[in-house]
Design an enzyme around this catalytic site. Structure first.
Site, PDB file in Angstrom:
ATOM      1  N   HIS A  56       0.830  -1.219   0.000  1.00  0.00           N
ATOM      2  CA  HIS A  56       0.000   0.000   0.000  1.00  0.00           C
ATOM      3  C   HIS A  56       0.861   1.264   0.000  1.00  0.00           C
ATOM      4  CE1 HIS A  56      -3.232  -2.734   0.829  1.00  0.00           C
ATOM      5  NE2 HIS A  56      -2.730  -3.068   2.001  1.00  0.00           N
ATOM      6  N   HIS A 218      -7.225  -4.525  -0.732  1.00  0.00           N
ATOM      7  CA  HIS A 218      -6.600  -5.815  -1.039  1.00  0.00           C
ATOM      8  C   HIS A 218      -7.374  -6.514  -2.148  1.00  0.00           C
ATOM      9  CE1 HIS A 218      -6.196  -4.886   3.266  1.00  0.00           C
ATOM     10  NE2 HIS A 218      -4.931  -5.132   3.036  1.00  0.00           N
TER      11      HIS A 218
END
Lengths: 332, 332
Positions: A56, A218
C-alpha cells in the site's frame, strides 16, 4: 507476473532497505524485526506507530518523520505484521509519554496490534489504539468485521502526528485521532486487479468493460460490478454514499482527497478531482484543503478512492502544521 | 481501453482544470490558450517555462511554483504544444529579466519552442533555450534527432529554477541549466506499454515475458527486447551505459533518481533504488542526494528509469534550495 523484483520472498525486505537508504535523513530501518523509525528519534513527545500489510506504499513507511509517524511496521504484502515487530517499534519510540497505535480495521491487524499493545503494556509502556474504518462501501468484508480502513488513514496519521509533534498528551492525541476517524469517509473503485508477488496471479478478475465499485485495498469485493462509464459518473457513484453517510451538509468545510491505487495515471486523478470538487460545490460544501496522488495503494491496481474529511479550525491547523516525511512534506 | 476519463478529447483540459483547482495556492490555469502559471506571479526574476506533450505528469505542471518553473505548457497527450500557448506563457512570466525555455529533445517540441522564442523575441522578450537530451539509450529515435530528453529534465528544472529564484541573470540561469544537462544521464525500461486516450490501443506490444531496455517516454523503441529478469540484472543493464557515458568516476558525488513510469508499484522503485545505490557504492561513487517516485511518466506504463547527475557544491546548494510545487516541495 511482470514485476521489477528479485525473489518474491524478498520484496518487503529489499524495498525497506532501499527506502531507508533513499531517505536516510528521515528514517532508519530495523531489519530484525522489520520496522521503520524516525532517524531523529525524538524522546519528549507521544510516540505514534502504524503498520499493516505491505503493498500500500507510501502507506505507512512514507509517513514516518517529523510531524507524522514515529515508526511504521510493514507486514508481508497484504498481510498483517506479527506482534513482535510492533512491540519492538513501540518500545523504540516510547519516550515516556506513551504511544498511540493507528490501526486499519482488518481482523489480522487489529488482533496483532492488540497483542502487541498488551505486551508493550506489560513492559510498562502506556499504549492507546485507534481503529480506522473510513470505507463506506461495505459493512463486513473478506478480512474485516465492520468497515474497512482505507485512505482516510493518511489523514488520521497526519493530524494525530501534528498533535503529538506539538506536545499534546497521549489522551489528547488519541482524542484528535478519534475525531478524524469520526469525520472522514472514503470509497474506491478498481479498473484492474493487482498481482501479489508471492501469489503470482491476480486476486480477482474483471472483464475488459467492467469495474468494481467499492473495491477494498486488497481487492476485496465492493458493492457492485458495473460497466465502465465516464469518470464523472463513477465519481458520482462514490461521492453519493460518502456524503450521505455522516452526512456532510451545506456549509461544511472539508478536505478532499483523491487517492490513486498505484497504477492510475495522474491526469485521471485530476479529472476525478475536478468533478468531485464540482459536486461538493454544488452541495454547498467548501473544499478548504486538497490532497491528490498515490497515498494508499494496492500495488499496480488501476483505480482510485475518494475521501472527504470534515474540517474545523482545530483540525485545519493540525493539517497545515509542518511535516517532513518521504511522501508528505511541507513547512520544513 | 479502461481509463478514468470522460471524453478522450477533453482529457488534457479537464486534467488541467482539476490540477489548477486542487493546487490553487500554487498555480492558476489559462484555458485559452492552455498553460499553467505560478499564482504568485513574481516579476523580479528570470522566468522559466517548460512544456511538452501531456501524459508525463507530474511533468511539467507539477513543477510550477516557487523555486522551479514559472509556467508549463501542456500539449495534447504525447504531442508537442503549438507555439501560441508557449508565447502566451512566455509573455505571462516575463518580468523584464528574460525567460528561459527548458525543452526536451523531441523534434516537435524543439521546433515549436523555437518558433515561440522567435515570436516572443519579436515582442521584445529576451528568450534563451536549453535542450535536454539525457537519455543514453539511443542516438536518434522515433521523434528525435539526437538523444531524447527524459527524466533528467526534472533535475534541470529544479536547479535552474532555484538559480532564477535567488535572482541569477538569464545568462547565469541558462549556464547552470546547460551544466546540469552536461552532467545528467538517464535510461529506462518498460514492462508494459500504455494506451494514449485518443488512440485507444497500446502504441506497442510486449510479450508476457519480455521487457524493452532503453524505452522512450512515448514508447519509442529502445536498445533491445530481452526476457524478463531479476530487478538487479535490469538495473545493471541501465546503469552500465549511464555510468560509462560521461563517464562517472570513483570519487564523484551524484544525485540518484529512480523514476516510475506511472504504473509501477512503489516497492519496486525502492528495490531498484537499493541495487542502484549498491552498484554506485561499489564503483566509489557517493550518492549524496536521492529522488524516488513518479516524476516523468508515460501514463500507466509499468517500468522505470534511472538518472544519475554529477553534483558539485554549487549544484547541491541549488538542489537543496526551497521549492514549493505540487510534485516537489521542501524548505517551505
Amino acid at each position: 507476473m511482470k514485476k521489477l523484483i528479485n525473489d518474491p520472498k524478498n520484496v518487503v525486505t529489499e524495498a525497506v532497505e532501499g527506502f531507508a537508504a533513499a531517505h536516510a535523513d528521515i528514517v532508519r530501518a530495523s531489519t530484525d524485526p522489520i520496522y521503520l523509525v524516525r532517524s531523529d528519534a525524538p524522546s519528549n513527545k507521544v510516540g505514534i506507530v502504524s503498520g499493516g500489510g505491505s503493498g500500500h506504499e507510501p502507506m505507512h513507511g512514507g509517513f514516518v518523520g517529523y510531524g507524522m509517524l514515529d515508526a511504521a511496521v510493514p507486514g508481508a504484502v497484504f498481510t498483517s505484521p506479527t506482534p513482535d515487530p510492533i512491540v519492538a517499534a513501540t518500545a523504540a519510540v516510547n519516550g515516556g509519554r506513551g504511544v498511540l497505535h493507528i490501526v486499519k480495521n482488518y481482523t489480522g491487524d487489529v488482533l496483532n496490534f492488540e497483542t502487541a499493545a498488551d505486551l508493550a503494556g506489560a513492559d510498562g509502556i502506556e499504549v492507546r489504539s485507534v481503529i480506522v474504518n473510513d470505507d463506506v462501501a461495505v459493512k463486513d468484508s473478506l478480512y474485516t468485521a465492520g468497515r474497512r480502513g482505507v485512505a482516510g488513514t493518511v489523514l488520521v496519521e497526519k493530524i494525530a502526528g501534528a498533535a503529538a509533534q506539538r506536545g499534546d498528551s497521549l489522551e489528547e492525541v488519541t482524542a484528535v485521532a478519534e475525531k478524524v476517524i469520526g469525520q472522514v469517509r472514503s470509497m474506491g473503485v478498481a479498473l484492474t486487479p493487482c498481482v501479489v508477488p508471492h501469489a503470482g496471479e491476480p486476486s480477482f478478475t474483471l472483464a475488459d468493460d467492467e469495474i468494481e465499485i467499492g473495491i477494498g485495498i486488497h481487492g476485496e469485493p465492493g458493492r457492485e460490478r458495473v460497466k465502465l462509464q465516464p469518470a464523472d459518473a463513477i465519481v458520482d457513484r462514490l461521492l453519493g454514499p460518502i456524503l450521505d453517510d455522516i452526512p456532510f451538509a451545506s456549509g461544511d468545510k472539508v478536505l478532499l482527497m483523491v487517492n490513486g491505487m498505484g497504477g492510475t495515471p495522474q491526469v485521471e486523478l485530476y479529472i476525478v478531482y475536478r468533478h468531485a470538487a464540482k459536486v461538493l460545490a454544488e452541495r454547498g460544501i467548501e473544499v478548504a484543503r486538497s490532497l491528490v496522488g498515490n497515498f494508499t495503494t494496492s500495488l499496480e491496481m488501476q483505480g482510485m478512492s475518494i475521501s472527504v474529511l470534515k474540517l474545523d479550525d482545530a483540525l485545519t491547523e493540525l493539517w497545515d502544521a509542518p511535516v517532513q516525511t518521504a511522501a508528505l512534506r511541507w513547512g520544513r
